[in-house]
Design an enzyme around this catalytic site. Sequence first.
Site, PDB file in Angstrom:
ATOM      1  N   HIS A  53     -47.627 107.117  19.961  1.00 41.89           N
ATOM      2  CA  HIS A  53     -46.361 106.379  19.880  1.00 41.89           C
ATOM      3  C   HIS A  53     -45.624 106.769  18.599  1.00 41.89           C
ATOM      4  CE1 HIS A  53     -49.065 103.847  17.539  1.00 41.89           C
ATOM      5  NE2 HIS A  53     -48.047 103.144  17.065  1.00 41.89           N
ATOM      6  N   HIS A  55     -44.468 105.306  15.823  1.00 36.95           N
ATOM      7  CA  HIS A  55     -44.523 104.706  14.478  1.00 36.95           C
ATOM      8  C   HIS A  55     -44.882 105.749  13.420  1.00 36.95           C
ATOM      9  CE1 HIS A  55     -45.042 100.351  16.138  1.00 36.95           C
ATOM     10  NE2 HIS A  55     -43.777 100.722  16.054  1.00 36.95           N
ATOM     11  N   ASP A  57     -46.634 105.826  10.837  1.00 35.11           N
ATOM     12  CA  ASP A  57     -48.029 106.013  10.405  1.00 35.11           C
ATOM     13  C   ASP A  57     -48.883 106.675  11.490  1.00 35.11           C
ATOM     14  OD1 ASP A  57     -47.827 103.619  11.921  1.00 35.11           O
ATOM     15  OD2 ASP A  57     -49.715 102.882  11.104  1.00 35.11           O
ATOM     16  N   HIS A  58     -48.213 107.245  12.500  1.00 34.79           N
ATOM     17  CA  HIS A  58     -48.908 108.060  13.502  1.00 34.79           C
ATOM     18  C   HIS A  58     -48.286 109.452  13.626  1.00 34.79           C
ATOM     19  CE1 HIS A  58     -51.410 104.741  15.218  1.00 34.79           C
ATOM     20  NE2 HIS A  58     -50.532 104.082  14.486  1.00 34.79           N
ATOM     21  N   HIS A 111     -46.971  97.595  22.655  1.00 33.84           N
ATOM     22  CA  HIS A 111     -46.851  97.758  21.198  1.00 33.84           C
ATOM     23  C   HIS A 111     -45.517  98.440  20.895  1.00 33.84           C
ATOM     24  CE1 HIS A 111     -48.080  98.465  17.071  1.00 33.84           C
ATOM     25  NE2 HIS A 111     -47.907  99.752  17.216  1.00 33.84           N
ATOM     26  N   ASP A 128     -52.255 102.269  19.041  1.00 33.23           N
ATOM     27  CA  ASP A 128     -52.227 100.873  18.581  1.00 33.23           C
ATOM     28  C   ASP A 128     -52.118  99.906  19.760  1.00 33.23           C
ATOM     29  OD1 ASP A 128     -52.298 101.967  16.080  1.00 33.23           O
ATOM     30  OD2 ASP A 128     -50.293 101.307  15.475  1.00 33.23           O
ATOM     31  N   HIS A 166     -56.567 102.539  14.054  1.00 36.97           N
ATOM     32  CA  HIS A 166     -56.800 101.907  12.746  1.00 36.97           C
ATOM     33  C   HIS A 166     -58.216 101.346  12.651  1.00 36.97           C
ATOM     34  CE1 HIS A 166     -52.547 101.669  11.297  1.00 36.97           C
ATOM     35  NE2 HIS A 166     -52.272 101.668  12.594  1.00 36.97           N
TER      36      HIS A 166
HETATM   37 ZN   LIG Z   1     -47.999 101.370  15.789  1.00 36.34          ZN
END
Ligand SMILES: [Zn+2]
Length: 254
Positions: A53, A55, A57-58, A111, A128, A166
């Site tokens: 996805h 975001h 932090d990915h 998400h 996530d 995570h």
């Molecule tokens: Zn995420």
Amino acid sequence: MVDVFPVAALKDNYIWFIRNGDIVVVVDPSDAVPVDQTLAAQGLKLTAILVTHHHWDHVNGIESLVERYRVPVYGPKLETIPQCRHGVIDGDTIAFPDLDLAFKVLGVPGHTSGAVAYFGAESLFSGDTLFTAGCGRLFEGTAEQMYTSLTKLMSLPPQTRLYCGHEYTRANLAFARAVEPDNTAIAARIRETAARRAHGLPTVPSTLDLERQTNPFVRCSAPEVKRAAERQARRPLCSDTEIFAALRQWKDIY
Ligand SMILES: [Zn+2]
């Protein structure tokens, strides 16, 4: 023989390396630096990047990795991902002949609205969406979408290994215990998780079978989960989706 291992990044992200021989695919490279270091240290050759996805932090490491290694990026067609020229949707299959591996793409909105998961070699890369002992927050989707997505993932074989984005297991299990204080499988998992973290070891992957026993978000049909969610919501809940929505709201403020 396919082998999967994590590289820790940022605060608590995992970048998953899927390796066969010296060929590797990485999932959700949040940071290029630890990917570079691992490739160099282990003499691995990057062949593709998978993304679950959009975001940051990915995806944050993608541009730098593509610039250096010129590899294709696969990610959700419904989201904007840097350098992603191979948009995928639910039902697609991605084959990596040099890894002797293929992934089935599962659309898992909730998400984020276009999130996908990848399933192959008895392994599920869930980003996530489904976490160890928990699930992602509803940033873009509805509770109904997320519950449908989780149900879809849980319909995969029980021995499937769950690789999420995570290291959240400990905090998720604290919530799971609040929902089901008498669940002995949760108590056992809390002890095992504490022991692994005390040695600095990851608690991911788990298995879908373990999630079925200990993850409240996929246990909405269990009477004790329903009772706890109704106590918290202070009203009767008439469907698994309503129970899920109440649990997710409860976890948001837990
Ligand atoms: Zn995420």
